[in-house]
Design an enzyme around this catalytic site. Sequence first.
Site, PDB file in Angstrom:
ATOM      1  N   ASP A  87       0.846  -1.192   0.000  1.00 34.82           N
ATOM      2  CA  ASP A  87       0.000   0.000   0.000  1.00 34.82           C
ATOM      3  C   ASP A  87       0.880   1.240   0.000  1.00 34.82           C
ATOM      4  O   ASP A  87       2.035   1.206   0.445  1.00 34.82           O
ATOM      5  CB  ASP A  87      -0.936   0.011   1.203  1.00 34.82           C
ATOM      6  N   GLU A 150       0.050  -0.943   5.816  1.00 36.72           N
ATOM      7  CA  GLU A 150       1.121  -0.391   6.643  1.00 36.72           C
ATOM      8  C   GLU A 150       0.974   1.101   6.854  1.00 36.72           C
ATOM      9  O   GLU A 150       1.293   1.627   7.920  1.00 36.72           O
ATOM     10  CB  GLU A 150       2.481  -0.708   5.993  1.00 36.72           C
ATOM     11  N   HIS A 429       6.701   9.626   0.990  1.00 35.57           N
ATOM     12  CA  HIS A 429       5.520  10.460   1.245  1.00 35.57           C
ATOM     13  C   HIS A 429       5.613  11.837   0.577  1.00 35.57           C
ATOM     14  O   HIS A 429       4.750  12.680   0.796  1.00 35.57           O
ATOM     15  CB  HIS A 429       5.245  10.639   2.741  1.00 35.57           C
TER      16      HIS A 429
END
Length: 455
Positions: A87, A150, A429
């Site tokens: 994910d 996660e 991210h």
Amino acid sequence: MQDLNRIIESLREPMTQTLARWIRIPSVKDTPAPGAPFGVQVRRALDTALEDAARMGFEVRNFDGYAGDVRMGPLGVDPIAILAHLDVVPVGDGWQQDPFGAEIVDGRMYGRGTSDDKGPAVAALYAMYACKLAGVPLQREVRLILGCDEESGWECMRYYASHCDMPRVGFSPDANFPVINTEKGMLHVNLTGAYATDGLKVKEINVGQRSNVIPGLASATLCGDGALCDQANQAAQELGLQVKAEMENGLVRLVSTGIPGHAAFPEPARNALGQLLLLLRALGVTGALRTLADAVGMEYDGKSLQIKCQDEVSGALTCNMGILRYNEQDGLFATLDIRYPILCDHKALSDSLTAALAPNVTATVASQKDPHHVAPNSRLVTALMSAYAQVTGDTQSRPMAIGGGTYAKVLEEGVAFGSLFPGEEELAHQAGEYINLDSLLDNLAIFIKAIENLQ
């Protein structure tokens, strides 16, 4: 046994193609569907990974779309776990490339998940494949566990552990080299408050998608006229804030531009939401938003929340406000992502920040994960440090601590191992996430040595 160096080089192109196929699947957690507890795209990513592994001749298992595993060696014999996740966090703002395009430029593959964590997962799979092709003798099972939640609540690992034996020892390639043997504790806190009826009239704020992402862009709409718009621009300039105000449909719209990042590594980032709160305070906001501006603002050390602390082993506490929703109908909802040192008491942290936010903001602990530490002289750490040194020649680096939380915590004796090398840019991210394809091949080589050393 065949020459591993030749095998490694022969796997460069197929490994790159496999990673590109995985990156093109937008596996962001979404609405559950039958057989897809985290959404159809996450299930698609899991199916694709297991199908690829099965074609390589491995034993594979799918645990109802929550997680899967890939196994080799003497099954059931003291397994070595390699834990990775499929994910990814939402795309966010600021991309120059297609975040799911797997575009390769100057030896780098760009895309959400290239470094966190599909690239390392592919390298681990191909390390197992290289061992298989070379005929590396195995006395223990090697098991690649692929999780699917996660980046959110780790429901995948809870489901896996309840339906299967969880190995005792292993590593997660979801951080940095050489070895992360200490991980801070994690505290996720939900904040709520009432809508303010006095002071500056804030119509709406809707910022952030995940608490563990530092927002790079934030906006708010205010009730006001051109004079308020001018006042906002002047205040932003005086305060040195990257926020611009403009009139839009009879309302004042504030747009704050920061630098996105991962909540565990706040130093190079700049929280756009924090900037927005500081400007709103300067314009006269009251109530819950004023409290958040005072107690959090752009701080990432928790000082004004009365939770600033550190220890010698794991370093300093970090705090990130990743989500904020605010409107007249629902009031305030926000989140804090706190990474705390291993010697810190999370209950005391919760009590302190609750007191600092009262009475305008109510804090509720949404989730908590304990800190994690493995002795630096353990067999696991020394074997992995040796694998890293054998491939890189770096014998000076030492095990270290991070604020990130990896799947290593689900193991009795687990550490994070890779995949980012010292000196490489941390883009997990963030917009423009990529992996250097030469580094990916080095990951493959290091993971092969790790498998050999842990036999």
